[in-house]
Motif scaffolding. Structure first.
Motif, PDB file in Angstrom:
ATOM      1  N   GLN A 435      -3.658  -2.793   5.165  1.00  0.00           N
ATOM      2  CA  GLN A 435      -3.429  -1.373   6.472  1.00  0.00           C
ATOM      3  C   GLN A 435      -2.733  -0.365   6.861  1.00  0.00           C
ATOM      4  O   GLN A 435      -2.765   0.535   7.080  1.00  0.00           O
ATOM      5  CB  GLN A 435      -3.439  -2.764   7.937  1.00  0.00           C
ATOM      6  N   ARG A 436      -1.681  -0.813   5.563  1.00  0.00           N
ATOM      7  CA  ARG A 436      -0.499   0.336   5.156  1.00  0.00           C
ATOM      8  C   ARG A 436      -0.345   0.849   3.804  1.00  0.00           C
ATOM      9  O   ARG A 436       0.330   1.414   3.289  1.00  0.00           O
ATOM     10  CB  ARG A 436       0.844  -0.879   5.547  1.00  0.00           C
ATOM     11  N   GLY A 437      -1.880   0.949   3.611  1.00  0.00           N
ATOM     12  CA  GLY A 437      -2.073   1.245   2.312  1.00  0.00           C
ATOM     13  C   GLY A 437      -2.280   0.562   0.931  1.00  0.00           C
ATOM     14  O   GLY A 437      -1.848   0.974  -0.202  1.00  0.00           O
ATOM     15  N   LEU A 438      -1.518  -0.533   0.853  1.00  0.00           N
ATOM     16  CA  LEU A 438      -1.798  -0.850  -0.401  1.00  0.00           C
ATOM     17  C   LEU A 438      -2.416  -2.115  -1.029  1.00  0.00           C
ATOM     18  O   LEU A 438      -3.365  -2.435   0.467  1.00  0.00           O
ATOM     19  CB  LEU A 438      -0.246  -2.053  -0.223  1.00  0.00           C
TER      20      LEU A 438
ATOM     21  N   PRO B  72      -9.628  -2.069   3.522  1.00  0.00           N
ATOM     22  CA  PRO B  72      -8.886  -1.517   4.251  1.00  0.00           C
ATOM     23  C   PRO B  72      -7.603  -0.581   3.838  1.00  0.00           C
ATOM     24  O   PRO B  72      -7.539   0.319   4.750  1.00  0.00           O
ATOM     25  CB  PRO B  72      -8.343  -2.541   4.925  1.00  0.00           C
ATOM     26  N   TYR B  73      -6.964  -0.617   2.779  1.00  0.00           N
ATOM     27  CA  TYR B  73      -6.385   0.404   2.151  1.00  0.00           C
ATOM     28  C   TYR B  73      -7.072   1.254   2.013  1.00  0.00           C
ATOM     29  O   TYR B  73      -5.419   2.899   2.135  1.00  0.00           O
ATOM     30  CB  TYR B  73      -6.009  -0.114   1.386  1.00  0.00           C
ATOM     31  N   GLU B  74      -7.783   1.415   1.972  1.00  0.00           N
ATOM     32  CA  GLU B  74      -8.405   3.203   1.686  1.00  0.00           C
ATOM     33  C   GLU B  74      -8.490   3.777   2.825  1.00  0.00           C
ATOM     34  O   GLU B  74      -8.286   4.713   2.547  1.00  0.00           O
ATOM     35  CB  GLU B  74      -9.896   2.921   1.015  1.00  0.00           C
ATOM     36  N   ILE B 102       5.141   1.405   0.952  1.00  0.00           N
ATOM     37  CA  ILE B 102       3.899   1.662   1.432  1.00  0.00           C
ATOM     38  C   ILE B 102       4.328   3.444   1.866  1.00  0.00           C
ATOM     39  O   ILE B 102       2.861   4.189   1.420  1.00  0.00           O
ATOM     40  CB  ILE B 102       3.942   1.539   2.981  1.00  0.00           C
ATOM     41  N   VAL B 103       5.053   4.218   1.573  1.00  0.00           N
ATOM     42  CA  VAL B 103       5.140   6.161   2.153  1.00  0.00           C
ATOM     43  C   VAL B 103       4.863   6.029   0.723  1.00  0.00           C
ATOM     44  O   VAL B 103       3.630   6.769   0.401  1.00  0.00           O
ATOM     45  CB  VAL B 103       6.691   6.582   1.777  1.00  0.00           C
ATOM     46  N   ASN B 104       5.352   5.177  -0.614  1.00  0.00           N
ATOM     47  CA  ASN B 104       4.600   6.000  -2.250  1.00  0.00           C
ATOM     48  C   ASN B 104       3.335   5.485  -2.477  1.00  0.00           C
ATOM     49  O   ASN B 104       2.672   6.400  -2.607  1.00  0.00           O
ATOM     50  CB  ASN B 104       5.652   5.371  -3.194  1.00  0.00           C
ATOM     51  N   ALA B 105       2.878   4.950  -1.457  1.00  0.00           N
ATOM     52  CA  ALA B 105       1.235   4.134  -1.788  1.00  0.00           C
ATOM     53  C   ALA B 105       0.535   5.425  -1.420  1.00  0.00           C
ATOM     54  O   ALA B 105      -1.056   6.199  -1.952  1.00  0.00           O
ATOM     55  CB  ALA B 105       0.620   2.760  -0.929  1.00  0.00           C
ATOM     56  N   HIS B 106       1.078   6.138  -0.256  1.00  0.00           N
ATOM     57  CA  HIS B 106       0.155   6.475   0.016  1.00  0.00           C
ATOM     58  C   HIS B 106       0.263   8.588  -0.279  1.00  0.00           C
ATOM     59  O   HIS B 106      -0.332   9.168  -0.718  1.00  0.00           O
ATOM     60  CB  HIS B 106       0.445   7.388   1.720  1.00  0.00           C
TER      61      HIS B 106
END
Lengths: 480, 242
Positions: A435-438, B72-74, B102-106
């Motif tokens: 949910q946080r982007g991983l 979900p990650y998308e 998580i910041v880096n994933a974004h």
């Protein structure tokens, strides 16, 4: 939901599975006196070494394969194996890298272990063992200048017989158990390290073991001696090609630490684990034992076990010197059909001896992962202390984890602390991270690396990052 | 920016959302109120893409794109943030390294380079200070052993770091005492701006006293039965859901 379909999962995550196309020279199959004499002759060994091998072989006749591991092991026909294989025309170890077959250099380059002068890892001296022979050793001269001996054991037998004679078999007796005795009879190559008094070895010493030939067993023998007030950090890495057959790797590693000496021994074991159906892979049956012989000495084992079809090993410490310390840090990861039965033995003999055991087992797929350990306090081990922590992490619902800690306490003043946990990566945790982007694999890798960080941090810095990646790669395909 | 049309969702073969229709405009704050067990959290989980929430029929478009076909990650990378009712513990993973990852994933999804460690620390200090989060919380493991208040603050911190365009809050007021509720609400209010949309799911009026909604929807039996402004929330608080 990002699912990695298990059916589609291929073993492409094992990037070391290639075969080097090089002609090799093998001694005929089979285990007999003739073969042992040939191995000894190939290595130009003195008579005493051959006698030692033959004595071991004689003892082997009355020994049988141990059966107690929590692993399903297919019967091994010891007469149907090659015990020695070397690249063809490899009569003598090349004096310089220019003489090494370019195919071999290329092999190590592909494995991420460049051996050529321009590319060597700074601060790490490497001994490269290919099947039964050492093909190159870097930084040897530089280490020689400060008295550190770092060479293949076959070379040490000839150049430093007094040291080898004194210490070989002193930690793992020739008669220890079937595989240790087998190794004593047929061992091929491995590394020899001697750190003189008062020397802190300025670089990491490292051996890279590669099995290449088929139907061949690898029987490495490593001996490390740290003389008084010395320090050394040593690392071994291992890989093998992908093959349908099971190949045997039965190593003996002996460490001796004298007064105030410290040996840090790290392993990143990534032998071919077999395919997703459990076909092929290395049988990794290894005996590793360290003797804290002197007072205030310290031996620390760190192992990252991700490869092999079956891993069966217990790097141990005999704490004989007063105030000596033994440590064992382990991450064992099993996926698909892999089986691991691993742990340690801490034998406290001296006063005020201390030991610490941190074991992290991660099982995924249909694998089985067992921690087996022994902490033993001798009657004279006054004020001895042990701390043991065994954590298991399950990925999915078809894998198994076992913890078998044994203790023997004959000392009144000693103390043992033991902690054990078993946990499972939950769907909730994965969903939270996603949910946080991983993505699914990143999420799992984050959680697993968190679980074993305590151990990964113990690795030499140059290898810690690689190990982290390896942890993630080993579990590829297990998110579902 | 978010359009839910005739959405039917079941969980373990039980139909929970029945022909749900909802439309959220950019910069608006919507509240969904409903009795316990009415399935209002199902809306949040379905929008975030939680496994085992089966969409039987209906459509959801998020910034003009089909939301339901995405992982979900998308959805997260597209700007959807779900503040969990019960934030999940990640033992062994330090909060600082988690937040950085998580910041880096974004950043990666926007083709930006990973954030420099020094810069990240600076941002983390600044934002933690605003939320009254002590820095030593970041060397602890994610949500592990955190108090209810600390967990919710950590959720708000993640919102702030990830800069989402849609924030869905699932019963954010649960488990908070009055003081913690007030400070959490204040922090959320600071994140309100004309580009950011909120969907607040709650059982009680109390959270809405601090975060004023533009629209209030009453949710019952799987769909919205009444929509009004803020006064509808007060009415429900006095008269109940029946």
């Amino acid at each position: 939901m990002n699912k990695v379909n298990k059916d589609n999962f291929k073993q492409d995550s094992y990037k070391y599975g290639f075969v080097t196309d090089i002609e090799n020279e093998k001694i005929q199959k089979g285990l007999n006196e003739e073969v042992i004499k040939l191995i000894s002759m190939k290595k130009n060994e003195p008579q005493w070494m051959l006698d030692w091998r033959l004595a071991a072989f004689e003892r082997l006749q009355n020994m049988s394969v141990p059966k107690w591991a929590k692993a399903e092991i297919e019967e091994i026909d010891f007469q149907d194996l090659y015990y020695y294989s070397s690249p063809k025309d490899f009569k003598e170890k090349p004096k310089s890298l220019d003489e090494v077959d370019p195919k071999l250099l290329e092999t190590y380059e592909k494995l991420g272990i460049p051996l050529t002068e321009q590319k060597v890892l700074a601060g790490v001296a490497v001994d490269a063992v290919f099947d039964s022979v050492s093909v190159a050793t870097t930084f040897k001269e530089k280490l020689n200048e400060i008295g550190v001996i770092f060479c293949p054991i076959s070379e040490a037998i000839q150049k430093h017989p007094e040291l080898v004679k004194k210490y070989i078999g002193s930690v793992i007796p020739v008669t220890d158990h079937f595989y240790a005795t087998l190794n004593s009879a047929v061992f091929s190559d491995g590394s020899f390290v001697y750190i003189p008094k008062g020397v802190k070895c300025p670089m990491e010493l490292s051996t890279y073991f590669r099995i290449n030939a088929s139907e061949t067993g690898q029987f490495e023998r490593t001996l490390i001696i740290a003389d008084e007030d010395s320090y050394v950090s040593y690392l071994e890495g291992c890989t093998a090609p992908m093959r349908d057959e099971n190949q045997l790797h039965a190593a003996n590693v002996e460490l001796v630490a004298l007064d105030n000496a410290e040996i840090k021994y790290s392993t990143v074991q990534n032998w071919y684990p077999g395919d997703e159906n459990g076909k092929g892979g290395i049988y990794n049956f290894v005996t590793k034992r360290g003797l804290c012989k002197g007072k205030n000495s310290k031996i620390s084992w760190t192992q990252i076990e991700t490869g092999s079809a079956i891993t069966w090993k217990y790097p141990s410490c005999i704490l004989r010197g007063d105030n000596s310390t033994g440590e064992f840090y382990s991450v064992a990861i099993t996926n698909n059909h892999q089986q691991a039965d691993t742990g340690t033995k801490m034998i406290h003999l001296g006063k005020n001896t201390k030991s610490k055991i941190i074991s992290k087992g991660i099982s995924a797929g249909k694998s089985s992962n067992t921690y087996r350990g022994l902490v033993s306090f001798h009657r004279k081990a006054e004020n001895a202390k042990n701390f043991t922590q065994c954590d298991s992490l399950l990925v999915g619902s078809e894998c198994k984890a076992n913890t078998i800690p044994l203790t023997e306490n004959n000392s009144n003043s000693s103390s043992i602390e033991h902690e054990a946990t078993t946990s499972k990566i939950s769907d909730e945790q994965l969903f939270y991270c996603m949910q946080r982007g991983l993505n699914a694999e990143e999420a799992q890798s984050l959680i697993v690396n968190g679980f074993c960080k305590e151990v990964l941090q113990k690795l030499p810095m140059e290898f810690a990052v690689e190990a982290q990646k390896l942890v993630s790669i080993s579990l590829e395909g297990s998110v579902g | 920016m978010l359009d839910i049309k005739n959405l039917n969702v079941s969980v373990e073969d039980k139909l929970i959302l029945k022909n749900l229709n909802l439309s959220l405009g950019k910069g608006q704050v919507h509240a969904i109120m409903g009795p316990n067990g009415s399935g209002k959290s199902t809306i949040a989980h379905t929008l975030a893409g939680k496994p085992n929430y089966d969409v039987n029929s209906g459509e959801v478009s998020f910034n003009g794109e089909d939301l339901l076909s995405k992982d979900p990650y998308e959805r997260s990378l597209d700007g959807l943030f779900l503040a969990f009712q019960y934030p999940i513990e990640l033992p062994g993973v330090t909060n600082a390294s988690y937040l950085k990852q998580i910041v880096n994933a974004h950043r990666k999804s926007k083709n930006e380079t990973p954030i420099d460690a020094g810069e990240f620390l600076k941002i983390l200090k600044e934002k933690s200070k605003q939320l009254d989060i002590p820095m030593d919380m970041h060397s602890r493991f994610v949500n592990t052993g955190f108090s209810g208040g600390e967990k919710k603050k950590n959720e708000v911190l993640q919102m702030d770091l990830l800069d989402p365009s849609l924030i869905i809050m699932d019963e954010t007021d649960s488990g908070l005492d009055v003081d913690a509720l007030k400070s959490t609400a204040e922090a959320i209010n600071k994140l309100r701006n004309s580009d950011r949309t909120f969907l607040i799911i709650t059982h009680y009026l109390r959270l809405l006293e601090y975060i004023e909604p533009d629209f209030v929807h009453v949710f019952q039996n799987g769909s919205v039965i009444e929509t009004g402004d803020k006064s509808l929330a007060s009415k429900i608080d006095q008269e109940g859901y029946n």
